[in-house]
Design a protein around this motif. Structure first.
Motif, PDB file in Angstrom:
ATOM      1  N   MET A   1      47.120  48.871  45.451  1.00  0.00           N
ATOM      2  CA  MET A   1      46.640  49.961  44.717  1.00  0.00           C
ATOM      3  C   MET A   1      46.244  51.245  45.575  1.00  0.00           C
ATOM      4  N   THR A   5      45.348  55.906  42.077  1.00  0.00           N
ATOM      5  CA  THR A   5      45.019  55.161  41.026  1.00  0.00           C
ATOM      6  C   THR A   5      43.668  54.798  40.786  1.00  0.00           C
ATOM      7  N   GLU A  93      44.818  46.642  49.187  1.00  0.00           N
ATOM      8  CA  GLU A  93      45.262  45.238  48.954  1.00  0.00           C
ATOM      9  C   GLU A  93      44.410  44.212  48.202  1.00  0.00           C
ATOM     10  N   LYS A 110      46.250  41.431  45.482  1.00  0.00           N
ATOM     11  CA  LYS A 110      47.643  41.654  45.854  1.00  0.00           C
ATOM     12  C   LYS A 110      47.648  43.280  45.379  1.00  0.00           C
ATOM     13  N   ILE A 112      46.358  44.654  42.884  1.00  0.00           N
ATOM     14  CA  ILE A 112      46.347  45.091  41.385  1.00  0.00           C
ATOM     15  C   ILE A 112      44.938  44.865  40.876  1.00  0.00           C
ATOM     16  N   PRO A 113      44.363  45.942  40.575  1.00  0.00           N
ATOM     17  CA  PRO A 113      43.147  45.820  39.974  1.00  0.00           C
ATOM     18  C   PRO A 113      43.053  45.147  38.513  1.00  0.00           C
ATOM     19  N   ASN A 114      41.912  44.384  38.277  1.00  0.00           N
ATOM     20  CA  ASN A 114      41.925  43.633  37.048  1.00  0.00           C
ATOM     21  C   ASN A 114      40.683  44.361  36.199  1.00  0.00           C
ATOM     22  N   MET A 115      41.068  45.168  35.347  1.00  0.00           N
ATOM     23  CA  MET A 115      40.230  45.839  34.430  1.00  0.00           C
ATOM     24  C   MET A 115      40.115  45.086  33.226  1.00  0.00           C
ATOM     25  N   LEU A 116      40.328  43.722  33.142  1.00  0.00           N
ATOM     26  CA  LEU A 116      40.163  43.258  31.637  1.00  0.00           C
ATOM     27  C   LEU A 116      38.885  42.711  31.683  1.00  0.00           C
TER      28      LEU A 116
ATOM     29  N   GLU B  98      52.272  51.780  40.246  1.00  0.00           N
ATOM     30  CA  GLU B  98      50.827  51.488  40.402  1.00  0.00           C
ATOM     31  C   GLU B  98      50.678  50.472  39.385  1.00  0.00           C
ATOM     32  N   SER B 101      46.219  45.303  35.591  1.00  0.00           N
ATOM     33  CA  SER B 101      45.910  44.132  34.547  1.00  0.00           C
ATOM     34  C   SER B 101      44.943  44.955  33.542  1.00  0.00           C
TER      35      SER B 101
END
Lengths: 182, 218
Positions: A1, A5, A93, A110, A112-116, B98, B101
């Motif tokens: 990321m 972002t 990362e 990895k 990837i942010p998880n905004m769920l 970019e 999730s």
């Protein structure tokens, strides 16, 4: 990321009024070189929250950005290089993003942010699905096959039922056309 | 000549992630058919909502070029497996987006508003019982609720918010999603629309609709 972002993300937890900027918890940062596009940097500059970028870059270990910046600095190649490096070449990362209001932790794995959000954080019911893939594929196929003619199916079902009993029909059909719903 | 779309053999996979299928190919065909316009459009930010395997956003990145041209890509999916698979697919093709999730564009709506020049969406459009919408895993790739419109109807206002003044949206729809009605609804928001690709298979009749802000009508 990328920190680009980070500069575009806000906390989405229900009820949070100012979820920006997200705090950063660093476990691993990687650097990936990308070609500099001065056009892009000049265009995006006015959309970037500078202080958030400065704080984020310091959090990931890069302290070269000036505290304040204005558009006149975009004439400087050195400034562009630093801006480019902070915005696009530093990747969070592993780690997490933190809601500034609630402290809610959004993990980053990895890159990837998880905004769920969990159910109670968004107030919308999302059930889990435990069916197997094969079953699901079959359902999908079935749905695709039949969905286009739902009304027809409804009529057909009604007609079928008509052969046996008319009283049961009303439960199944409200299309307004077939005898069942009339 | 380098490939202009993602190669199937390089597309990563996972049991809980929707594989590229007719709908994905139709969307990429629409992008290819519009390629010269897309390049001339000089987008800065491109975005895919519901990136699945990554086939579409990878193809878009390959056909438009990359950082060198100052173009940046964002992709989201509500299925974390899909986002990881997208990352692998993009890496295998040497391109970058970019990735986040998230549900549609939740978390991006404030700061990314008005910045997205190209948005591509292959939504869960299959009509299903309403309670199948919003579930975890691969079912989120197709479960569209009544008329297959539940998720589409949530995506469109988000798209309207994120798209820049010159923003374009490419949307995959099924005949049963009532595409004409979708176009009329978007017209009320100030968008013109055109069907870029229409394709009928045994299973479904697909339309790829392109939307853009219509300033003439204002």
């Amino acid at each position: 990321m990328r920190l680009l972002t980070h500069n575009m993300l806000s906390s989405n937890v229900k009820g949070v009024t100012n979820g920006f900027p997200l705090g950063i918890e660093v476990e691993k940062v990687v650097e990936k070189q990308v070609e500099l596009s001065a056009d892009f940097l000049i265009n995006i500059f006015s959309k970037i929250e500078w202080k958030a970028l400065v704080d984020a870059s310091r959090a990931v270990g890069y302290a070269e950005l000036p505290d304040q910046a204005d558009a006149s600095m975009l004439d400087s190649d050195e400034f562009l290089r630093k801006f480019h490096h902070a915005l696009l070449e530093l990747h969070l990362e592993e780690g997490a993003l933190l809601c500034p209001e609630t402290g809610r932790r959004f993990p980053v794995n990895k890159g990837i942010p998880n905004m769920l959000l969990h159910e109670d954080e968004r107030g919308v019911s999302h059930g889990g699905c435990r069916k197997s893939n094969t079953q699901l594929r079959r359902i999908k196929y079935f749905d695709r096959k039949t969905s286009l003619s739902w009304a027809e199916q409804c009529i057909m079902m009604a007609v079928d039922k008509l052969k046996t009993t008319t009283s049961a029909l009303c439960k199944f059909c409200d299309c307004g056309k077939c005898p069942a719903s009339a | 000549m380098p490939f202009k779309t993602a190669q199937i053999r390089l597309v990563s996979s996972h049991s809980e992630v929707y594989e590229p299928c007719d709908d994905s190919f139709a969307l990429v065909d629409a992008l290819l058919a519009d390629r010269s316009n897309l390049i001339e459009h000089k987008p800065k930010f491109c975005m895919e909502v519901g990136c699945g395997s990554g086939y579409v956003i990878t193809s878009l990145a390959l056909l438009l070029g990359h950082e060198f041209h100052g173009i940046h890509y964002f992709a989201t999916d509500t299925n974390p497996h899909a986002v990881r698979v997208t990352r692998e697919t993009m890496e295998a093709h040497g391109v970058h987006a970019e990735l986040i999730s998230t549900d549609i564009a939740s978390g991006l709506e404030k700061r990314l508003a008005g910045l997205v020049d190209i948005m591509v969406v292959n939504p869960p459009y299959v009509p299903t019982p309403e309670d199948e919408v919003g579930r975890e895993g691969i079912i989120s790739a197709w479960a569209g609720g009544e008329d297959g419109r539940s998720v589409i109807d949530r995506i469109l206002p988000v798209a309207d918010n994120l798209l820049s003044r010159k923003g374009w949206l490419y949307l995959v729809t099924l005949e049963s999603n009532h595409p004409l009605q979708l176009c009329l609804q978007m017209r009320e928001r100030g968008y013109a629309s055109r069907i870029v690709v229409q394709r009928s298979t045994d299973e479904e009749s697909l339309h790829i609709i392109k939307f853009w802000r219509n300033f003439d009508k204002e």
